[in-house]
Design an enzyme around this catalytic site. Structure first.
Site, PDB file in Angstrom:
ATOM      1  NE  ARG A   1      -1.840  -1.879   3.568  1.00 56.24           N
ATOM      2  CZ  ARG A   1      -2.379  -1.886   4.712  1.00 56.24           C
ATOM      3  NH1 ARG A   1      -3.564  -1.649   5.236  1.00 56.24           N
ATOM      4  NH2 ARG A   1      -1.625  -2.420   5.789  1.00 56.24           N
TER       5      ARG A   1
ATOM      6  CE  LYS B   1       0.884  -2.215   9.788  1.00 54.21           C
ATOM      7  NZ  LYS B   1      -0.550  -2.711  10.560  1.00 54.21           N
TER       8      LYS B   1
ATOM      9  CE1 TYR C   1      -5.696   2.268  10.411  1.00 48.59           C
ATOM     10  CE2 TYR C   1      -4.542   2.038   8.260  1.00 48.59           C
ATOM     11  CZ  TYR C   1      -5.507   2.313   9.201  1.00 48.59           C
ATOM     12  OH  TYR C   1      -6.806   2.118   8.365  1.00 48.59           O
TER      13      TYR C   1
ATOM     14  CG  HIS D   1      -2.182  -0.729  15.379  1.00 47.73           C
ATOM     15  ND1 HIS D   1      -3.528  -0.845  15.740  1.00 47.73           N
ATOM     16  CD2 HIS D   1      -2.027  -0.669  13.993  1.00 47.73           C
ATOM     17  CE1 HIS D   1      -4.209  -1.012  14.593  1.00 47.73           C
ATOM     18  NE2 HIS D   1      -3.478  -0.720  13.427  1.00 47.73           N
TER      19      HIS D   1
ATOM     20  CD  GLU E   1      -3.920   3.119  15.567  1.00 47.93           C
ATOM     21  OE1 GLU E   1      -2.725   2.917  16.479  1.00 47.93           O
ATOM     22  OE2 GLU E   1      -3.791   3.466  14.515  1.00 47.93           O
TER      23      GLU E   1
ATOM     24  CG  ASP F   1      -2.178  -4.669  13.009  1.00 47.00           C
ATOM     25  OD1 ASP F   1      -1.013  -4.782  12.814  1.00 47.00           O
ATOM     26  OD2 ASP F   1      -3.144  -4.320  12.260  1.00 47.00           O
TER      27      ASP F   1
END
Length: 373
Positions: free
Chosen positions: A15, A75, A94, A96, A118, A270
């Site tokens: 991505r 990510k 993101y 996490h 998130e 995650d």
């Protein structure tokens, strides 16, 4: 504002943080967008397309990180990327962090302002930037679960939908949120025997009304989870506590009691995973066995379908990127408490309570220059 989009370097992550269409919107708004050469190749988005949208191509990740005021990724930054971040930059991606203390320390050391997709909220309490990838991961969970059930992949050799005269597979979905509902929809479509487990009775009623007799529901208790998991062919973990580590709903003893060749797909990995036996895996080696039960715990599932995922993600993130670029992060967050909920770290401090509690670090509420946070 100078916005940087580096190439993703996590294993088999194809991505990219923005599509060419997203770049065009930002450059039309007067912003400069710097895209690392080849960043979109894995998602079928060429350098030429980015240039046509107004982006400037950078020859290296270093050039992107050096120039950018706002770094937009997909990510969590890998450690080598964390080392390139600075106190005067904003990272929007993101994160996490609750399940990744090493990354959290590296980001805290950098002093960067880190806003996590998130934990950004909507006024209705939903998670608008997690939703598109939860939809993808939920739908993918059935695809990978079906593959893992094949005998050649270590599974029991059961077809999800069965055939006339042969019972379908039993699928248990833990969590009735976005990911769980999408997984259930796919499983019902394949004619599996599907049960969704959740602790919200209103949500179970919604799902029961939506799917009618094609779906079973169960209130989440230890007894219910234990009984359902023991009979399941495929269990999908789709549990989320915003910003915090996922609860371990399936214990090691429950896994030991499962049928040989059963499959666990942990979408919650995650956030640390909701199965006690889970550990993060990659697309290179996606599965492992514990007590003859196949575990699929890939931490970037949607990276396997990057064209769909990148387009869906940019559709969701672009309005927030525009706000951050137009107003600057402090004014943008000060004007929108729901966007401010995405702020995890800045200047070496943790500003998200659940993240701080999960990592055992001090929590410091964020306040804008006007004193409102």
């Amino acid at each position: 504002m100078r916005i940087g989009v580096p190439r993703e370097i996590k294993t088999h992550e194809y991505r990219v943080g923005l599509t060419p269409a997203g770049v065009r919107e930002l450059t039309a708004g007067g912003h400069e967008v710097l895209v690392e050469a080849g960043a979109g190749a894995g998602a079928g988005m060429s350098d030429r397309a980015f240039e046509a949208a107004g982006a400037t191509l950078a020859s290296s990740a270093e050039a992107v990180f050096d120039a950018a005021e706002l770094v937009v990724k997909v990510k969590e930054p890998q450690l080598e990327e964390c080392a390139r971040l600075r106190r005067d930059q904003v990272l929007f991606t993101y994160l996490h962090l609750a399940a990744d203390p090493e990354q959290a320390k590296a980001l805290l050391d950098s002093g960067v302002t880190a806003i996590a997709y998130e934990t950004v909220m909507s006024p209705d309490g939903s998670l608008p930037l997690l939703t598109p990838m939860s939809e993808v991961a939920g739908r993918m969970a059935l695809q990978v679960g079906a593959q893992c059930l094949q005998k050649s992949a270590g599974g029991s050799g059961v077809l999800l939908g069965g055939v006339p005269g042969v019972a379908p597979a039993k699928v248990v979905v833990l969590g009735g949120g976005v990911a769980g509902a999408n997984a259930a929809e796919m499983a019902v479509g394949l004619r599996a025997d599907v049960t969704v487990v959740d602790r919200s009775m209103p949500r179970l009623r919604e799902l029961a009304a939506l799917f009618a007799s094609t779906l079973k529901t169960a209130y989440s208790t230890r007894d219910a989870v234990e009984a359902l998991v023991a009979e399941a062919d495929l269990v999908i973990g789709a549990v989320l506590v915003v910003g915090a580590a996922a609860p371990k709903l399936v214990t090691r003893e429950m896994v030991r009691a499962m049928k040989p060749g059963s499959v666990l797909v942990d979408i919650s990995i995650d956030q640390g995973g909701c199965f006690e036996t889970s550990r993060p895996t990659s697309h290179d080696e996606p599965t492992f066995l514990v007590d003859d039960v196949v575990h699929y715990c890939v931490t970037n599932m949607p990276g396997a379908v990057p064209r769909t995922s990148t387009a869906a993600l940019t559709n969701a993130t672009l309005p927030y990127v525009q706000r951050l670029a137009d107003a600057g992060w402090e004014r943008a967050l000060g004007a929108d408490p729901h966007l401010a909920a995405g702020l995890n770290l800045s200047a070496g401090s943790v500003h998200h309570l659940a993240v701080a509690e999960a990592l055992g670090l001090p929590y410091e509420p964020w306040r804008t220059a006007s004193g409102v946070g």
